[in-house]
Write an enzyme that holds these catalytic residues in place. Sequence first.
Site, short mmCIF file in Angstrom:
data_model
loop_
_atom_site.label_atom_id
_atom_site.label_comp_id
_atom_site.label_asym_id
_atom_site.label_seq_id
_atom_site.Cartn_x
_atom_site.Cartn_y
_atom_site.Cartn_z
N SER A 266 0.84 -1.20 0.00
CA SER A 266 0.00 0.00 0.00
C SER A 266 0.87 1.24 0.00
O SER A 266 2.09 1.18 0.19
CB SER A 266 -0.92 0.00 1.22
OG SER A 266 -0.21 0.51 2.34
N LYS A 267 0.21 2.35 -0.19
CA LYS A 267 0.88 3.64 -0.27
C LYS A 267 1.76 3.89 0.97
O LYS A 267 2.76 4.58 0.90
CB LYS A 267 -0.22 4.72 -0.42
CG LYS A 267 0.26 6.10 -0.69
CD LYS A 267 0.51 6.36 -2.17
CE LYS A 267 1.36 7.60 -2.35
NZ LYS A 267 2.25 7.62 -3.45
N ARG A 268 1.34 3.30 2.09
CA ARG A 268 2.11 3.50 3.33
C ARG A 268 3.52 2.91 3.24
O ARG A 268 4.41 3.29 3.97
CB ARG A 268 1.36 2.91 4.53
CG ARG A 268 0.60 3.97 5.32
CD ARG A 268 -0.31 3.36 6.32
NE ARG A 268 -1.51 2.84 5.64
CZ ARG A 268 -2.05 1.66 5.86
NH1 ARG A 268 -1.53 0.85 6.74
NH2 ARG A 268 -3.13 1.28 5.21
N ASP A 269 3.70 1.96 2.31
CA ASP A 269 5.03 1.35 2.17
C ASP A 269 5.94 2.15 1.25
O ASP A 269 7.07 1.77 1.00
CB ASP A 269 4.91 -0.07 1.59
CG ASP A 269 3.95 -0.92 2.39
OD1 ASP A 269 4.13 -0.97 3.61
OD2 ASP A 269 3.02 -1.49 1.80
N GLY A 270 5.44 3.26 0.73
CA GLY A 270 6.24 4.06 -0.21
C GLY A 270 5.53 4.12 -1.56
O GLY A 270 4.33 3.84 -1.64
#
Length: 506
Positions: A266-270
């Site tokens: 997800s976006k949270r991982d970059g």
Amino acid sequence: MIDHIKKEVRVRMAPSPTGFMHIGTLRTVLYDYFFARQNGGKLVLRVEDTDQSREVGGAVENLLRVLDWSGIVHDEGPFLVSDRIEERGDYGPYTQSKRLSIYQKYVGQLIDAGHAYYCFCTVERLDTMRQKQQKMKQPPMYDRTCLQLELAEILERIDAGEKYVVRMKVPRGKEIIVEDVVRGRVSFSTNTVDDQVILKSDGFPTYHLAVVVDDHLMKISHILRGEEWLPSTPKHIILYEMFGWENPVFAHLPLLLSSDGKKKLSKRDGDVSVEDFMAEGYLPEAIVNFVAFLGWNPGGGQTQEIYSMPALQEIFSLEKVHKSGAVFDRVKLGKINAHYIKNYDTEALFELAMPFMKKFCDRVNMQMDFERIQDRDFLMRVLTVEQERLMKLADFGVENPFFFEDIVLEKELLVWKDATDIQTTQMLTKAEEVLGKIDEDHWTRVYLQEILMETAGEDRGSFLWPLRAALTGEKRSPSPMDCAWVLGKDTSLARIGNAKLLIIPS
Ligand code: GLU
């Protein structure tokens, strides 16, 4: 393995134009592309814009540019022709919002055959129903209140302008089998399938109806898509059955997982969109190479990781796609990108790197005129040296600010091991003399390497260390020969002179 190639291969990519292209979408498209090319088939692009509230302006143009960047060529659907979108192919329109009357016709067919029904339930009523189901720990399913309505009442309510949706009437107590090329046999009980809305109150179909109608009318033979769509597939198979159409072949591709392999990427991982990677200066060759391996590899103990697009196209095999999730390993992506950068023709890389160079020069307040030959030559030298280790183009200059800015020198840094001030000065003087004698025409990378290594002789450190420190002010940098080459004769000599003054002030 199921024998699944029985007719002309036609695959599709069916993105919703809701913004940027997710890297997982690129993976699907890439597999579609390889599979189509291997089988002499066609790749169709269909824009799934039935959820108008989520649509983002310019998303289709953007998608077409990303496809073009990555080297994937489709055969039918929208194309960018001098910045305008033009559709090509015999099965259009390829944009779902232009096909509303087609969907309405097929919804009408389902209603007439008793496979679908009008539903007038309000959002409030559905909410209350869901809350009740939640309390009783039941799965959230429509309770079929509107299925009981008499035709006369339905017509009356429609005439009165009441809002309605149309739902498919999922047969109860049946088993739906999905024969999936990747996952094998997957079965679902229809008892867990909701009476899905197929036509919304705004006259737009839902994804489920539109995807089935279009895949059928566009003669799609194989549906490749992410595993997150697997729970939708029984609904689609039920619709195929209701229409009396033959199912396409399904291949659900494994989920992309974050680098720890524990959750969905997800976006949270970059960065997760292809545009993010483009903006960071990943090369299309590297992205394609990396993405192809997300959920597939050639097998047979093959450890090679670098493959060009044509090579991948040749060895890819849909049957070898893995079931288990694919870890998105950013370190590996960096290595692959570095490999492609390193082996790129430097002149061509210069063109690609130009926007990144401009950004970097602006950041360090360095005026560079890309039309000016001296400036271009200087940047070309930096790139030539950095190319060997650069992970991505956005890193241009970052590791080596001393090429662009004045340096702050620490005296201690100039001293090699336990050399005295006199010895350090002697080494710098030696460098000064050698470099001072080289005329501009001989100031080449090869010649500097040769002459400075020759001067260094056996005890390289004692000569090269103070020179590197004098030129860069850093412990780590490209070789002093390369630094001298990039900086040019005047700057190199000036920096050596400054270093000498620092050791023994005159
Ligand atoms: N429109 C869907 C998406 O955005 C397509 C899913 C499918 O391939 O059926 O991914």
